[in-house]
Scaffold this motif. Structure first.
Motif, PDB file in Angstrom:
ATOM      1  N   LEU A 148      -4.714  66.873 -14.829  1.00 38.80           N
ATOM      2  CA  LEU A 148      -3.627  67.767 -15.223  1.00 38.80           C
ATOM      3  C   LEU A 148      -2.526  67.721 -14.160  1.00 38.80           C
ATOM      4  CD1 LEU A 148      -5.757  70.795 -16.470  1.00 38.80           C
ATOM      5  CD2 LEU A 148      -4.993  68.780 -17.737  1.00 38.80           C
ATOM      6  N   HIS A 149      -1.598  66.786 -14.321  1.00 39.19           N
ATOM      7  CA  HIS A 149      -0.549  66.584 -13.327  1.00 39.19           C
ATOM      8  C   HIS A 149       0.506  67.684 -13.414  1.00 39.19           C
ATOM      9  CE1 HIS A 149       1.381  64.763 -16.866  1.00 39.19           C
ATOM     10  NE2 HIS A 149       0.248  64.106 -17.003  1.00 39.19           N
ATOM     11  N   GLU A 150       1.272  67.824 -12.378  1.00 41.82           N
ATOM     12  CA  GLU A 150       2.199  68.949 -12.237  1.00 41.82           C
ATOM     13  C   GLU A 150       3.314  68.941 -13.278  1.00 41.82           C
ATOM     14  OE1 GLU A 150       3.673  69.074  -8.296  1.00 41.82           O
ATOM     15  OE2 GLU A 150       1.733  69.545  -7.385  1.00 41.82           O
ATOM     16  N   ASP A 151       3.776  67.767 -13.696  1.00 40.78           N
ATOM     17  CA  ASP A 151       4.912  67.735 -14.622  1.00 40.78           C
ATOM     18  C   ASP A 151       4.485  67.861 -16.078  1.00 40.78           C
ATOM     19  OD1 ASP A 151       3.634  65.307 -14.685  1.00 40.78           O
ATOM     20  OD2 ASP A 151       5.465  64.129 -14.982  1.00 40.78           O
ATOM     21  N   GLY A 152       3.221  68.110 -16.319  1.00 41.11           N
ATOM     22  CA  GLY A 152       2.739  68.243 -17.691  1.00 41.11           C
ATOM     23  C   GLY A 152       2.901  69.653 -18.230  1.00 41.11           C
ATOM     24  N   GLU A 153       2.787  69.783 -19.545  1.00 42.50           N
ATOM     25  CA  GLU A 153       2.842  71.089 -20.202  1.00 42.50           C
ATOM     26  C   GLU A 153       1.791  71.138 -21.304  1.00 42.50           C
ATOM     27  OE1 GLU A 153       6.838  71.184 -21.647  1.00 42.50           O
ATOM     28  OE2 GLU A 153       6.390  70.021 -23.456  1.00 42.50           O
ATOM     29  N   HIS A 154       1.356  72.344 -21.613  1.00 42.78           N
ATOM     30  CA  HIS A 154       0.364  72.542 -22.659  1.00 42.78           C
ATOM     31  C   HIS A 154       1.059  72.690 -24.010  1.00 42.78           C
ATOM     32  CE1 HIS A 154      -3.063  73.185 -19.916  1.00 42.78           C
ATOM     33  NE2 HIS A 154      -2.162  73.721 -19.107  1.00 42.78           N
ATOM     34  N   CYS A 155       0.362  72.255 -25.059  1.00 37.25           N
ATOM     35  CA  CYS A 155       0.899  72.404 -26.417  1.00 37.25           C
ATOM     36  C   CYS A 155      -0.234  72.723 -27.377  1.00 37.25           C
ATOM     37  CB  CYS A 155       1.614  71.121 -26.853  1.00 37.25           C
ATOM     38  SG  CYS A 155       2.315  71.224 -28.531  1.00 37.25           S
TER      39      CYS A 155
ATOM     40  N   ASN B 128       6.388  76.297 -29.771  1.00 39.83           N
ATOM     41  CA  ASN B 128       7.833  76.206 -29.598  1.00 39.83           C
ATOM     42  C   ASN B 128       8.273  76.523 -28.176  1.00 39.83           C
ATOM     43  OD1 ASN B 128       8.692  75.588 -32.331  1.00 39.83           O
ATOM     44  ND2 ASN B 128       7.949  77.645 -32.849  1.00 39.83           N
ATOM     45  N   SER B 129       7.391  77.149 -27.422  1.00 37.10           N
ATOM     46  CA  SER B 129       7.789  77.599 -26.090  1.00 37.10           C
ATOM     47  C   SER B 129       6.625  77.483 -25.119  1.00 37.10           C
ATOM     48  CB  SER B 129       8.272  79.053 -26.148  1.00 37.10           C
ATOM     49  OG  SER B 129       8.442  79.584 -24.863  1.00 37.10           O
ATOM     50  N   LYS B 130       6.928  77.125 -23.874  1.00 34.15           N
ATOM     51  CA  LYS B 130       5.908  77.077 -22.828  1.00 34.15           C
ATOM     52  C   LYS B 130       5.435  78.477 -22.450  1.00 34.15           C
ATOM     53  CE  LYS B 130       8.112  73.056 -20.635  1.00 34.15           C
ATOM     54  NZ  LYS B 130       8.678  72.548 -19.353  1.00 34.15           N
ATOM     55  N   GLU B 131       6.245  79.472 -22.771  1.00 44.29           N
ATOM     56  CA  GLU B 131       6.000  80.828 -22.283  1.00 44.29           C
ATOM     57  C   GLU B 131       4.720  81.433 -22.842  1.00 44.29           C
ATOM     58  OE1 GLU B 131       8.310  85.164 -22.108  1.00 44.29           O
ATOM     59  OE2 GLU B 131       9.265  83.421 -23.069  1.00 44.29           O
ATOM     60  N   PHE B 132       4.457  81.206 -24.146  1.00 41.03           N
ATOM     61  CA  PHE B 132       3.330  81.875 -24.784  1.00 41.03           C
ATOM     62  C   PHE B 132       2.156  80.942 -25.089  1.00 41.03           C
ATOM     63  CE2 PHE B 132       7.194  84.155 -26.232  1.00 41.03           C
ATOM     64  CZ  PHE B 132       6.945  85.377 -25.622  1.00 41.03           C
ATOM     65  N   VAL B 133       2.330  79.636 -24.875  1.00 40.64           N
ATOM     66  CA  VAL B 133       1.314  78.689 -25.329  1.00 40.64           C
ATOM     67  C   VAL B 133      -0.037  78.897 -24.644  1.00 40.64           C
ATOM     68  CG1 VAL B 133       2.022  76.907 -23.667  1.00 40.64           C
ATOM     69  CG2 VAL B 133       0.824  76.258 -25.749  1.00 40.64           C
ATOM     70  N   GLN B 134      -0.033  79.233 -23.357  1.00 41.37           N
ATOM     71  CA  GLN B 134      -1.295  79.396 -22.647  1.00 41.37           C
ATOM     72  C   GLN B 134      -2.112  80.560 -23.211  1.00 41.37           C
ATOM     73  OE1 GLN B 134      -1.781  77.023 -20.087  1.00 41.37           O
ATOM     74  NE2 GLN B 134      -3.912  77.617 -20.327  1.00 41.37           N
ATOM     75  N   SER B 135      -1.467  81.678 -23.480  1.00 37.34           N
ATOM     76  CA  SER B 135      -2.181  82.829 -24.038  1.00 37.34           C
ATOM     77  C   SER B 135      -2.635  82.540 -25.466  1.00 37.34           C
ATOM     78  CB  SER B 135      -1.294  84.077 -24.004  1.00 37.34           C
ATOM     79  OG  SER B 135      -0.132  83.912 -24.800  1.00 37.34           O
ATOM     80  N   GLN B 136      -1.826  81.800 -26.246  1.00 41.29           N
ATOM     81  CA  GLN B 136      -2.216  81.444 -27.606  1.00 41.29           C
ATOM     82  C   GLN B 136      -3.481  80.578 -27.600  1.00 41.29           C
ATOM     83  OE1 GLN B 136       1.347  79.557 -29.075  1.00 41.29           O
ATOM     84  NE2 GLN B 136       2.115  81.445 -30.000  1.00 41.29           N
TER      85      GLN B 136
END
Length: 386
Positions: free
Chosen positions: A263-270, A365-373
């Motif tokens: 899990l590299h630093e520039d990655g994001e969850h989806c 649609n957003s990085k903000e809520f994806v982790q909690s979802q």
């Protein structure tokens, strides 16, 4: 003191045991219930035939490999058809069960490579040494085993007990008949419910059960292909197009318990949620293959297939747009990680899933809520599956 008689017991025993065991029987004809003690005449109505009377006779020898050595043993599709299967005391054999089973028991085997198609129940190994096991199952259990390599698509947590030197990897496999509408459907299994990395050790050799040294995880998309079982001479006479290439696997490769460096630093969850259509798993397979073949930088951390209520979905996704879509059947949940994961998943969704309906899939649609979802959905999925 004599035991008081129970009305009707003696007569019922006479019917079960026959006239030879009934002291009052004076004729070789036994009255059947409902015939008032008279012999059944040709004009009388036929006795009722129950479904179990028409079951085909099963020969246990057709569903077992016992005491085999240095052989390649194959069961073709439709050769097992949901029966139980036993593999016992085999040495240095390649064994392929290209059909779905009820349960499979593997006992006292050494140096064997064993592939088992969709198993509706459990795979149980005991007293096995230096074996390679490739299985699709509801439950996987080992006891008193040494040096196992297990390549799994397992719906529940794999369980080991008194087992040392075990290695676990995500199974990658494709062959004629395995597809989600055939053997997997018959065994009521989904390729998206795979807990291969969530191993539970009943007898850990450390104080911390989460850091048992009895097993290790192999995080390699090509792990199954490296087993070396893709040689046609090892599979049998019928060409099933068996393939261990992850690019064509019906089972998507999942990272599972991801190592820190993945899990590299520039990655994001989806988060991707694919809703039921005529064949919902087919759409999900198409989506994961597109990602794997054309966007290999994205990692599929985990996947699930569960039924969701409209209330649960609205609470987690914060939208009621998909309320009707979730009523059509189970949904497939995918958790991706990587650079521009959200952007890529939206693009792939538009070309593989959402062509006919905008409500066929949800993508973050957003990085903000994806982790909690993701956390809320997986907690709900774990409760439903347990």
């Amino acid at each position: 003191m004599s035991r008081p008689g129970i009305p009707g017991v003696r007569r019922w025993r006479s019917y079960i045991n026959g006239p030879s065991t009934c002291a009052s029987a004076t004729s070789s004809t036994v009255a059947l219930p409902g015939q008032n003690g008279s012999r059944r005449q040709s004009g009388d109505p036929a006795l009722k035939v129950y479904s179990w009377n028409n079951r085909p006779k099963v020969n246990p020898e057709d569903y077992q490999f016992i005491a085999k050595e240095n052989e390649t043993l194959v069961k073709q599709p439709q050769a097992i058809n949901g029966q139980q299967f036993i593999i016992e005391r085999c040495r240095n054999c390649n064994i392929f069960l290209f059909d779905w089973c009820d349960t499979v028991t593997i006992l006292d085997c050494t140096g064997c490579a064993i592939f088992v198609g969709p198993c509706k129940g459990s795979i149980f190994l005991r007293h096995c040494v230096d074996c390679t096991i490739l299985v699709i199952c509801q439950q996987f259990r080992t006891r008193d085993c040494r040096r196992l390599a297990a390549y799994l698509c397992c719906c529940t947590q794999p369980i080991i007990e008194n087992t040392v030197g075990a290695k676990f990897a995500c199974l990658q496999i494709s062959y004629n008949g395995l597809e989600v509408t055939d053997q997997l459907k018959a065994a009521k299994l989904s390729p998206f419910n795979n807990n291969w990395s969530q191993v539970h050790d009943f007898t850990p050799n450390t104080d911390d059960i989460l850091s048992s040294h009895n097993f290790s995880l192999i995080h390699d998309t090509l792990a199954t292909a490296k087993v070396g079982l893709s040689d046609p001479e090892s599979i049998g006479d019928v060409d099933l197009k068996a393939n261990f290439d992850p690019c064509v696997s019906v089972i998507p490769y999942t990272m599972g318990v991801a190592p820190t460096n993945a899990l590299h630093e520039d990655g994001e969850h989806c988060l991707v949620v694919i809703f039921a259509a005529d064949y919902p798993q087919v759409s999900a397979v198409a989506f994961t293959k597109e990602i794997q073949n054309f966007h290999p930088s994205l990692i599929l951390i985990n996947s699930r297939e569960i039924s969701l209520s409209a209330t649960d979905l609205q609470r987690i996704l914060k939208t009621g747009v998909y309320a009707d879509a979730c009523k059509k059947g189970p949904v497939t949940i995918l958790h991706y990680f990587g650079a521009e994961a959200i952007k890529i998943c939206h693009k792939v969704s538009g070309s593989t899933v959402n062509q006919g309906s905008k409500q066929s899939a949800y993508v973050s649609n957003s990085k903000e809520f994806v982790q909690s979802q993701i956390e809320n959905l997986w907690n709900l999925a774990d409760m439903k599956m347990n």
